[in-house]
Design an enzyme around this catalytic site. Structure first.
Site, PDB file in Angstrom:
ATOM      1  N   TRP A  88       0.805  -1.211   0.000  1.00 51.90           N
ATOM      2  CA  TRP A  88       0.000   0.000   0.000  1.00 51.90           C
ATOM      3  C   TRP A  88       0.841   1.264   0.000  1.00 51.90           C
ATOM      4  O   TRP A  88       0.335   2.342  -0.330  1.00 51.90           O
ATOM      5  CB  TRP A  88      -0.950  -0.002   1.197  1.00 51.90           C
ATOM      6  N   TRP A  91       1.950   1.236  -4.058  1.00 57.58           N
ATOM      7  CA  TRP A  91       0.895   1.257  -5.073  1.00 57.58           C
ATOM      8  C   TRP A  91       0.125   2.579  -4.982  1.00 57.58           C
ATOM      9  O   TRP A  91      -0.204   3.044  -3.906  1.00 57.58           O
ATOM     10  CB  TRP A  91      -0.028   0.062  -4.851  1.00 57.58           C
ATOM     11  N   HIS A 129     -13.821   4.143  -1.428  1.00 59.21           N
ATOM     12  CA  HIS A 129     -13.954   2.968  -2.298  1.00 59.21           C
ATOM     13  C   HIS A 129     -15.418   2.564  -2.415  1.00 59.21           C
ATOM     14  O   HIS A 129     -15.923   2.296  -3.523  1.00 59.21           O
ATOM     15  CB  HIS A 129     -13.126   1.799  -1.747  1.00 59.21           C
TER      16      HIS A 129
END
Length: 218
Positions: A88, A91, A129
């Site tokens: 994390w 990315w 999200h």
């Protein structure tokens, strides 16, 4: 050849996703969810990798070229990450750096622990999200939210695997979580979308048709 491979992947994805309502309904068969998820995992992950390349490598660098933006550090070698914490942090660097600058560090400066600051960051990421999925689909579910929150407790698990079994097995754990987590979420969202927008009768009709086809082929 590339076109043929793309068509095969698209057909595999379509069939697996369309069959997911029957896979996830209460039909008394415990193997079907695992079968549906496994059939969807590889083509889904290939599409995800292609989308990553198109967005982070091609599109963002093209925009940076047009806008003469010098800092084009959009991602690092996340595919070599030996635990989820490293993944994390490697990315999607623009979002990661925004979260560190505006959420993580201010929380630490306010006296919060690193664990609490990490949980707040993932809670915020999980909210957005879920928002980006629920609004286009016009349904409110928590699968994306829970999937993101589940990353936080998996941090120590992945670190323990890296410590006990080595970085290579830690990297395997990262890849397995990526490959298996996404298709399961796709199946659940499609199942809920069909139920909310077409009703339980649609699944029942699909199940009757599937049962009829199986009985006629025997």
């Amino acid at each position: 050849m590339n076109l043929v491979m793309a068509l095969v992947q698209a057909v595999t994805l379509f069939r697996s996703v369309v069959n997911s309502p029957m896979v996830l309904c209460n039909n008394g068969c415990s193997r079907k969810p695992r079968k549906g998820c496994s059939k969807l995992a590889l083509p889904n992950h290939l599409v995800w990798l292609v989308c990553f390349y198109l967005l982070f490598h091609s599109m963002l660098n093209t925009n940076g070229e047009f806008l003469q933006f010098a800092d084009r550090d959009f991602y690092h070698d996340w595919w070599n990450a030996s635990n989820l914490a490293k993944f994390w942090s490697l990315w999607n660097l623009p979002v990661h750096r925004w979260c560190v600058r505006h959420l993580y560090k201010p929380l630490l400066q306010a006296g919060n622990s690193k664990t609490n600051a990490t949980l707040v960051v993932f809670f915020t990421s999980a909210f957005f999200h879920e928002y980006l999925i629920s609004v286009p689909l016009r349904l409110f579910k928590v699968w994306g939210f829970l999937g993101m929150l589940a990353q936080a407790p998996l941090f120590p698990v992945s670190m323990l695997i890296e410590k006990k079994l080595g970085p290579r097995m830690g990297n395997v754990f990262v890849w397995v979580s990526l490959i298996l987590g996404q298709p399961l979420a796709v199946m659940m969202y499609y199942h809920d979308y069909v139920v909310d927008h077409f009703g339980q009768e649609e699944i029942q009709a699909f199940g009757d048709l599937d049962t009829f086809r199986n009985s006629t082929t025997v």
